[in-house]
Design an enzyme around this catalytic site. Structure first.
Site, PDB file in Angstrom:
ATOM      1  N   ILE A  64       0.838  -1.196   0.000  1.00  0.00           N
ATOM      2  CA  ILE A  64       0.000   0.000   0.000  1.00  0.00           C
ATOM      3  C   ILE A  64       0.873   1.246   0.000  1.00  0.00           C
ATOM      4  O   ILE A  64       1.916   1.306   0.660  1.00  0.00           O
ATOM      5  CB  ILE A  64      -0.971   0.001   1.202  1.00  0.00           C
ATOM      6  CG1 ILE A  64      -1.998   1.129   1.048  1.00  0.00           C
ATOM      7  CG2 ILE A  64      -0.223   0.097   2.514  1.00  0.00           C
ATOM      8  CD1 ILE A  64      -3.159   1.034   2.025  1.00  0.00           C
ATOM      9  N   ASP A  82      -5.027  -6.806   6.893  1.00  0.00           N
ATOM     10  CA  ASP A  82      -6.492  -6.835   6.918  1.00  0.00           C
ATOM     11  C   ASP A  82      -7.149  -6.887   5.548  1.00  0.00           C
ATOM     12  O   ASP A  82      -8.357  -6.683   5.429  1.00  0.00           O
ATOM     13  CB  ASP A  82      -7.034  -5.614   7.693  1.00  0.00           C
ATOM     14  CG  ASP A  82      -6.544  -4.287   7.128  1.00  0.00           C
ATOM     15  OD1 ASP A  82      -5.865  -4.286   6.087  1.00  0.00           O
ATOM     16  OD2 ASP A  82      -6.845  -3.237   7.743  1.00  0.00           O
ATOM     17  N   GLU A  97       3.015  -6.078   6.866  1.00  0.00           N
ATOM     18  CA  GLU A  97       2.174  -5.203   7.684  1.00  0.00           C
ATOM     19  C   GLU A  97       2.617  -5.131   9.148  1.00  0.00           C
ATOM     20  O   GLU A  97       2.529  -4.074   9.778  1.00  0.00           O
ATOM     21  CB  GLU A  97       0.714  -5.662   7.611  1.00  0.00           C
ATOM     22  CG  GLU A  97       0.007  -5.338   6.298  1.00  0.00           C
ATOM     23  CD  GLU A  97       0.239  -6.383   5.234  1.00  0.00           C
ATOM     24  OE1 GLU A  97      -0.453  -6.341   4.196  1.00  0.00           O
ATOM     25  OE2 GLU A  97       1.112  -7.246   5.415  1.00  0.00           O
ATOM     26  N   GLY A 137       0.419  -5.471   0.512  1.00  0.00           N
ATOM     27  CA  GLY A 137      -0.761  -5.552  -0.339  1.00  0.00           C
ATOM     28  C   GLY A 137      -0.547  -6.395  -1.577  1.00  0.00           C
ATOM     29  O   GLY A 137      -1.501  -6.934  -2.144  1.00  0.00           O
ATOM     30  N   ASP A 189      -1.532  -9.736  -0.575  1.00  0.00           N
ATOM     31  CA  ASP A 189      -3.004  -9.777  -0.579  1.00  0.00           C
ATOM     32  C   ASP A 189      -3.522 -10.085  -1.979  1.00  0.00           C
ATOM     33  O   ASP A 189      -4.433 -10.902  -2.160  1.00  0.00           O
ATOM     34  CB  ASP A 189      -3.583  -8.433  -0.115  1.00  0.00           C
ATOM     35  CG  ASP A 189      -3.331  -8.139   1.348  1.00  0.00           C
ATOM     36  OD1 ASP A 189      -3.527  -9.045   2.172  1.00  0.00           O
ATOM     37  OD2 ASP A 189      -2.935  -7.007   1.662  1.00  0.00           O
TER      38      ASP A 189
END
Length: 276
Positions: A69, A157, A149, A126, A129
């Site tokens: 991110i 999350d 993270e 991310g 993810d």
């Protein structure tokens, strides 16, 4: 073809059923901005609806797949919880932000077409993810992965903690999430995070292209059905999964694709299937 700020959809040949979805912020190592999260589900929905697209290859422009991110996006989200604001309402606002970003990643799974992750360089935070939501993953030998993270004082999350255990096993997922350490391409293959490691970016591109074209040559009814049933079966017992696929095939099995596949086999030719 739709235009996006942070993504690029490419069809390398007008006759190809393989479409490329590329993270396109190379100057920031394809860090995920707020625009990225807004555009990703739009791009995937477009490819899902496109009858010419049978398979999607997801990759990153430049030297890296995705560095996670964008810290500017993270700061923007944090700044919305202003001092003095009602803590309950600020928390609810943040929850909606997180749910929206989760939905952007889950759009990869919602896409009926198989999504293949083609990973080189960094795949961090991310990026993990994203690739854990993909259906198949390949990488270069110099690729590396990190569930980063925890080093930013964040509990991951956006899907890694939910999807990674079923891919690499609970113990491996726990260790990677708690340490945030780097995982090399070869180790990623050892633990099952990727299916194959290629020696170079060019070899990766060529190898992924061959896999994607092979999948795209098969019945789109069978391919999309296989993805849907496998995803649904993750949350079911074996008996429930068997019942689900029986119901699925009672509606989908007797298609023109079945007739074409049998005819092609008998006539010793390649089958030609209609678009979805």
């Amino acid at each position: 073809m739709e235009k996006f700020k942070t993504l690029e959809i490419i069809r390398t040949s007008p006759d190809s059923s393989v479409f490329h979805l590329r993270l396109n912020r190379p100057s920031s190592r394809n860090a995920l901005s707020l625009d990225s999260f807004a555009e990703l589900p739009l791009a995937l929905s477009s490819l899902d609806r496109n009858p010419d697209a049978f398979v999607v290859v997801l990759s990153g422009a430049g030297d890296h797949f995705c560095s996670g991110i964008d810290l500017a996006a993270l700061g923007s989200i944090s700044s919305r919880s202003l001092p003095g604001a009602d803590r309950g309402r600020a928390g609810e606002r943040l929850r909606r932000e997180i749910k929206s970003m989760q939905d952007a990643i889950t759009a990869i799974e919602r896409c009926r077409k198989p999504v293949i992750a083609s990973i080189h360089g960094a795949c961090v935070g991310g990026g993990v993810d994203i690739v854990t939501a993909c259906d198949v993953r390949y990488c270069t030998g110099d690729a590396f992965f990190s569930v980063k993270e925890v080093d930013l004082a964040i509990t991951a999350d956006l899907g890694t903690l939910q999807r990674l255990p079923s891919i690499v096993g609970y113990g491996n997922a726990m260790e990677l999430a708690l340490t945030g350490r780097r995982v090399s391409g070869s180790e990623a293959k050892e633990i099952g995070l990727v299916s194959r490691v290629f020696g170079s970016k060019r070899e990766l591109d060529d190898g992924v292209r061959l896999v994607a074209e092979a999948i795209a040559s098969k019945s789109p009814m069978a391919v999309t059905g296989t993805k849907a049933v496998l995803q649904k079966s993750r949350d079911m017992s074996i008996d429930q999964g068997l019942d689900y696929v029986a119901t699925w095939n009672s509606a989908m099995l007797l298609s023109d694709d079945l007739t074409e596949a049998i005819s092609a086999h008998v006539q010793k030719r390649k089958p030609v299937f209609a678009k979805l």
